[in-house]
Design a protein around this motif. Structure first.
Motif, mmCIF file in Angstrom:
data_model
loop_
_atom_site.group_PDB
_atom_site.id
_atom_site.type_symbol
_atom_site.label_atom_id
_atom_site.label_comp_id
_atom_site.label_asym_id
_atom_site.label_seq_id
_atom_site.Cartn_x
_atom_site.Cartn_y
_atom_site.Cartn_z
ATOM 1 N N TYR A 335 -14.951 5.557 -0.529
ATOM 2 C CA TYR A 335 -15.082 3.671 -0.249
ATOM 3 C C TYR A 335 -15.842 3.662 1.487
ATOM 4 O O TYR A 335 -16.054 2.267 1.778
ATOM 5 C CB TYR A 335 -13.557 3.661 0.040
ATOM 6 N N LEU A 336 -16.245 5.201 1.219
ATOM 7 C CA LEU A 336 -16.951 4.909 3.087
ATOM 8 C C LEU A 336 -18.678 5.470 2.429
ATOM 9 O O LEU A 336 -18.678 6.453 2.489
ATOM 10 C CB LEU A 336 -16.180 5.910 3.806
ATOM 11 N N SER A 337 -19.208 4.036 2.752
ATOM 12 C CA SER A 337 -20.724 4.431 2.754
ATOM 13 C C SER A 337 -21.164 4.900 4.279
ATOM 14 O O SER A 337 -20.594 5.045 4.869
ATOM 15 C CB SER A 337 -21.294 3.327 1.982
ATOM 16 N N PRO A 350 -26.918 3.279 20.692
ATOM 17 C CA PRO A 350 -26.709 2.588 19.624
ATOM 18 C C PRO A 350 -24.820 3.158 19.195
ATOM 19 O O PRO A 350 -24.569 4.292 19.649
ATOM 20 C CB PRO A 350 -27.369 2.377 18.614
ATOM 21 N N GLU A 351 -24.062 2.017 18.462
ATOM 22 C CA GLU A 351 -22.973 2.379 17.875
ATOM 23 C C GLU A 351 -22.848 2.635 16.700
ATOM 24 O O GLU A 351 -23.651 2.205 16.047
ATOM 25 C CB GLU A 351 -22.097 1.240 18.692
ATOM 26 N N ILE A 352 -22.613 3.630 16.173
ATOM 27 C CA ILE A 352 -22.002 4.032 14.681
ATOM 28 C C ILE A 352 -21.136 3.507 13.837
ATOM 29 O O ILE A 352 -19.794 3.241 15.385
ATOM 30 C CB ILE A 352 -22.384 5.968 14.190
ATOM 31 N N ARG A 353 -21.670 2.358 13.112
ATOM 32 C CA ARG A 353 -20.638 2.507 12.004
ATOM 33 C C ARG A 353 -20.804 2.593 10.826
ATOM 34 O O ARG A 353 -22.133 2.762 10.527
ATOM 35 C CB ARG A 353 -20.874 0.540 12.289
ATOM 36 N N TYR A 354 -19.238 2.077 9.507
ATOM 37 C CA TYR A 354 -19.413 2.784 8.764
ATOM 38 C C TYR A 354 -19.215 1.281 8.253
ATOM 39 O O TYR A 354 -18.606 0.827 8.048
ATOM 40 C CB TYR A 354 -18.222 3.898 8.289
ATOM 41 N N ARG A 355 -19.595 1.216 6.537
ATOM 42 C CA ARG A 355 -19.461 0.413 6.065
ATOM 43 C C ARG A 355 -18.406 0.844 4.719
ATOM 44 O O ARG A 355 -18.374 2.478 4.523
ATOM 45 C CB ARG A 355 -20.691 0.189 4.668
ATOM 46 N N VAL A 356 -17.048 0.320 5.159
ATOM 47 C CA VAL A 356 -15.581 0.687 3.927
ATOM 48 C C VAL A 356 -15.753 -0.758 3.101
ATOM 49 O O VAL A 356 -16.041 -1.689 3.221
ATOM 50 C CB VAL A 356 -14.683 0.511 5.211
ATOM 51 N N VAL A 357 -15.562 -0.253 1.945
ATOM 52 C CA VAL A 357 -14.871 -1.059 0.718
ATOM 53 C C VAL A 357 -13.814 -0.841 0.065
ATOM 54 O O VAL A 357 -12.752 0.183 0.195
ATOM 55 C CB VAL A 357 -16.106 -0.903 -0.611
ATOM 56 N N ASP A 358 -13.192 -2.294 0.249
ATOM 57 C CA ASP A 358 -11.537 -2.353 -0.076
ATOM 58 C C ASP A 358 -11.681 -2.616 -1.575
ATOM 59 O O ASP A 358 -12.228 -1.748 -2.414
ATOM 60 C CB ASP A 358 -11.150 -3.437 0.687
ATOM 61 N N GLY A 361 -13.717 -4.521 -3.785
ATOM 62 C CA GLY A 361 -14.855 -4.947 -3.711
ATOM 63 C C GLY A 361 -15.404 -5.456 -2.174
ATOM 64 O O GLY A 361 -17.048 -5.043 -2.412
ATOM 65 N N ASP A 362 -14.730 -5.316 -1.141
ATOM 66 C CA ASP A 362 -14.808 -6.679 -0.465
ATOM 67 C C ASP A 362 -15.719 -5.192 1.162
ATOM 68 O O ASP A 362 -14.864 -4.758 0.824
ATOM 69 C CB ASP A 362 -14.328 -7.328 0.217
#
Length: 367
Positions: A335-337, A350-358, A361-362
């Motif tokens: 769920y963590l891309s 730059p700040e590191i950020r993550y894409r998280v899928v709930d 599917g959002d």
């Protein structure tokens, strides 16, 4: 213990159906399939207990209970990737009866018979008629000596075959032998007996599992909610009421539980029985089992759908036993891309950020 005696007469239920001819006589397979199923039975053991036979819907050619236990001509088809020892137990067996793959625990294979024989079993080449029924007394002593000599062994997992096919008296002796080893703190028992032959779960049997000096767990193997009948639930309740916690192991099987609805029903039924879902195994590369395996991608999608449907209590780990004896790896959905760089206006770094899928599917961004 000096009188360990694995008498095969104590290890099985005489009322079980054990030949294709008996399956035909009870209406579980068509007579036209008798010849080919006799070829299957000559290679892989067959046993269907009365409790399991009663669950099978004879009007449904794709009945999920039948697919687990009734032999199929498809078992004669072997794929190049399949292996008689698909998870590499042999390469991690320092003495007969012991598999020592992980540092702090060992498998202790006491017997090589089961109440029922699952058509997908990774041990199918090593169990059943024509194979050794259990460890010899000398091999049993050698296995205990191995455990005593390895103080890193914190947990002993009784398996086989099915250890609850032994008599309560023998089980009590085995449990006492293990609990007498100071560094063995956990004894886990892997079994299908509470669903396949719940009458074996007597007060005497449960008493034989309780021992001073070690904590006992029971891991139930069940693949479909229908297996948890009233009698099976009562057997499991008796174990839990005796103070023995239970977890479950299931195998993801095509045509049995390869839908979100089937997995939801199974996991909820287990939790209702006070059994914590533990592992959902991807099907091993055992010979003749390709017709029952899903793909890993299908399993991941099912686990993703399960996450949004049921309580966290109902979530097992989806795992793959890596061929060759390299152990289990979680292979559920991620769920963590990948991380992304985000540079807020006026900030030098730059700040590191993550894409998280709930679970819907959002996608969300997490700092």
């Amino acid at each position: 213990m000096n009188n360990f005696n694995p008498n095969p007469a104590t290890l099985s239920s005489a009322a079980s159906l054990r030949t294709p001819a008996e399956l035909v006589a009870h209406g579980l397979v068509p007579a036209a399939e008798l010849s080919v199923l006799e070829r299957v039975a000559a290679r892989y053991a067959v046993a269907v207990t009365p409790d399991i036979a009663a669950l099978i819907d004879r009007s449904d050619p794709q009945d999920p209970i039948a697919r687990q236990f009734i032999p199929s001509a498809e078992e004669l088809l072997t794929q190049p990737s399949e292996n008689a020892d698909p998870i590499g137990d042999h390469s991690h067996s320092p003495v007969a009866g012991i598999v020592h793959r992980y540092p702090d625990r060992v498998l202790f294979k006491l017997v090589h018979v089961c109440a029922v024989y699952c058509r997908v079993c990774f041990s199918r080449e090593m169990v059943g008629p024509g194979k050794a029924t259990a460890l010899s007394p000398a091999a049993y002593r050698d296995a205990l000596d191995y455990i005593r000599a390895h103080p890193e062994v914190w947990e002993v997992i009784l398996t086989g075959g099915d250890p609850l096919m032994l008599s309560p008296r023998r089980l009590a002796e085995i449990m006492a032998d293990l609990a007498a080893i100071d560094h063995v703190k956990i004894i886990r028992i892997h079994t299908r007996v509470p669903v396949a032959d719940p009458a074996r779960i007597t007060g005497e049997m449960i008493a034989s599992l309780k021992v001073e000096g070690a904590t006992v767990w029971v891991a139930l193997h069940a693949n479909h909610a229908r297996e948890l009948t009233g009698k099976a639930r009562a057997a499991c309740a008796a174990i839990v009421d005796a103070g023995i916690p239970m977890v479950s192991q299931s195998v993801l099987l095509r045509g049995v539980n390869d839908s979100a609805e089937a997995l939801e029903a199974l996991m909820r039924a287990l939790v209702e029985c006070r059994i914590k879902p533990y592992y959902l195994h991807h099907g091993d590369l055992a010979p003749g089992t390709a017709h029952l395996r899903t793909t890993i991608a299908q399993g991941q999608e099912l686990m993703r759908r399960l996450r949004g449907r049921v309580s966290g209590l109902c979530q097992p780990d989806y795992v793959l036993d890596i061929p060759g004896g390299h152990g289990k790896a979680p292979v559920g959905p991620n769920y963590l891309s990948q991380a992304i760089s985000f540079a807020p206006q006026g900030e030098p770094q730059p700040e590191i950020r993550y894409r998280v899928v709930d679970y819907c599917g959002d996608v969300h961004i997490y700092p």
